[in-house]
Design an enzyme around this catalytic site. Structure first.
Site, mmCIF file in Angstrom:
data_model
loop_
_atom_site.group_PDB
_atom_site.id
_atom_site.type_symbol
_atom_site.label_atom_id
_atom_site.label_comp_id
_atom_site.label_asym_id
_atom_site.label_seq_id
_atom_site.Cartn_x
_atom_site.Cartn_y
_atom_site.Cartn_z
ATOM 1 N N HIS A 103 0.842 -1.194 0.000
ATOM 2 C CA HIS A 103 0.000 0.000 0.000
ATOM 3 C C HIS A 103 0.874 1.240 0.000
ATOM 4 O O HIS A 103 1.833 1.321 0.769
ATOM 5 C CB HIS A 103 -0.902 -0.009 1.232
ATOM 6 C CG HIS A 103 -1.684 1.258 1.396
ATOM 7 N ND1 HIS A 103 -2.429 1.785 0.361
ATOM 8 C CD2 HIS A 103 -1.824 2.114 2.426
ATOM 9 C CE1 HIS A 103 -3.007 2.909 0.778
ATOM 10 N NE2 HIS A 103 -2.643 3.130 2.030
ATOM 11 N N HIS A 105 0.750 5.811 -0.919
ATOM 12 C CA HIS A 105 0.032 7.021 -1.351
ATOM 13 C C HIS A 105 0.883 7.727 -2.402
ATOM 14 O O HIS A 105 1.007 8.945 -2.395
ATOM 15 C CB HIS A 105 -0.205 7.979 -0.172
ATOM 16 C CG HIS A 105 -0.957 7.370 0.972
ATOM 17 N ND1 HIS A 105 -0.798 7.795 2.276
ATOM 18 C CD2 HIS A 105 -1.865 6.367 1.008
ATOM 19 C CE1 HIS A 105 -1.587 7.073 3.071
ATOM 20 N NE2 HIS A 105 -2.243 6.196 2.324
ATOM 21 N N ASP A 128 1.748 -4.449 -20.433
ATOM 22 C CA ASP A 128 2.588 -5.525 -19.895
ATOM 23 C C ASP A 128 2.191 -5.883 -18.462
ATOM 24 O O ASP A 128 1.942 -7.037 -18.137
ATOM 25 C CB ASP A 128 4.062 -5.071 -19.828
ATOM 26 C CG ASP A 128 4.739 -4.998 -21.185
ATOM 27 O OD1 ASP A 128 4.199 -5.533 -22.167
ATOM 28 O OD2 ASP A 128 5.835 -4.395 -21.238
ATOM 29 N N HIS A 168 -7.760 7.933 -1.787
ATOM 30 C CA HIS A 168 -6.845 7.342 -0.808
ATOM 31 C C HIS A 168 -5.474 7.023 -1.420
ATOM 32 O O HIS A 168 -4.527 7.764 -1.205
ATOM 33 C CB HIS A 168 -7.517 6.097 -0.201
ATOM 34 C CG HIS A 168 -6.702 5.454 0.868
ATOM 35 N ND1 HIS A 168 -7.139 4.378 1.610
ATOM 36 C CD2 HIS A 168 -5.448 5.711 1.317
ATOM 37 C CE1 HIS A 168 -6.204 4.031 2.473
ATOM 38 N NE2 HIS A 168 -5.166 4.822 2.321
ATOM 39 N N TYR A 222 8.557 -13.068 -20.674
ATOM 40 C CA TYR A 222 9.560 -12.027 -20.430
ATOM 41 C C TYR A 222 10.521 -12.423 -19.303
ATOM 42 O O TYR A 222 10.149 -13.139 -18.390
ATOM 43 C CB TYR A 222 8.848 -10.728 -20.061
ATOM 44 C CG TYR A 222 9.738 -9.614 -19.621
ATOM 45 C CD1 TYR A 222 10.432 -8.842 -20.541
ATOM 46 C CD2 TYR A 222 9.896 -9.324 -18.260
ATOM 47 C CE1 TYR A 222 11.269 -7.818 -20.121
ATOM 48 C CE2 TYR A 222 10.720 -8.298 -17.843
ATOM 49 C CZ TYR A 222 11.404 -7.550 -18.776
ATOM 50 O OH TYR A 222 12.215 -6.539 -18.348
HETATM 51 ZN ZN ZN Z 1 -3.339 4.662 3.193
#
Ligand code: ZN
Length: 225
Positions: A103, A105, A128, A168, A222
């Site tokens: 995760h 930002h 790709d 977010h 690849y």
């Molecule tokens: Zn976050």
């Protein structure tokens, strides 16, 4: 012998790997301060290794990574786990092929998320890695299953390993934590380039048959065999 003792070596290895992968988030400038996190599933066990909450990137060590079960409860660790633990645990519970979740930002991708706008597939590198547009997931806040559910529901039916959660940021998945980090890095790169392209005109879409061809080649042929 407890189940945890059986997986001791695997967890030791994953603590090192997950800790080291956090350095890629700072290297590619996908995170600031303590935001962002990487986790890895402990293969064959209902466990995950994740970043501790609120610890600076410079202070991350294999030893302060946190081991949680797939309900987000701490099994081993001195720190509280990342505040995104519940969302990531939800992903592991519902997507058995996923071995890693990331995760961030990151700036450009999150700017698309702020507009709730999917990133169109107008670059071969996007075909790709993502096999089409990078989709937008719903607005959701920490506190229940809604982030995890939003990620899983949005990625269902998409080839993309990344989703832009509205207002977010980016959640990326992979067969391994390293693959999930790669998806997060590529997501930001695609977001930035398509943003720049749009400043001077309308980017040209890639024909779907070529998107399929590029995706298939990159996913199956690849790199080093
Ligand atoms: Zn976050």
């Amino acid at each position: 012998m407890t189940a945890l003792t059986d997986v001791r070596d695997t967890i030791t290895q994953l603590r090192r790997e997950v800790c080291a992968l956090h350095a890629e988030l700072t290297r590619y400038q996908l995170v600031v301060w303590t935001a962002g996190n990487v986790s890895a599933r402990v293969p064959g066990h209902d466990l995950m290794v994740i970043k501790p909450s609120g610890v600076a990137y410079d202070e991350l060590t294999p030893g302060n990574m946190v081991v949680c079960d797939l309900d987000g409860r701490v099994v081993e660790g001195d720190h509280a786990p990342s505040s995104d633990t519940d969302a990531q645990a939800y992903v592991y519970r519902h997507l058995p092929h996923v071995g890693g979740v990331v995760h961030t930002h990151s700036t450009y991708a999150t700017a698309w998320a702020a507009r709730a706008e999917p990133i169109p597939c107008v670059l071969t590198m996007a075909a790709d890695e993502f096999g089409g547009e990078i989709p937008v997931g719903p607005f959701a806040v920490i506190g229940d299953d809604s982030i995890g559910r939003g990620i899983v529901d949005t990625l269902h039916g998409h080839r993309s390993p990344a989703v832009l959660m509205r207002n977010h940021g980016v959640f990326a998945i992979g067969r391994t934590a390293r693959a999930a980090v790669a998806a997060a890095v590529m997501c930001e790169d695609v977001a930035r380039t398509v943003h720049v392209a749009r400043q001077l005109g309308a980017p040209v879409p890639i024909e779907p048959r070529y998107v399929d061809q590029l995706f298939d080649r990159y996913q199956n042929a690849y790199g080093q065999r």
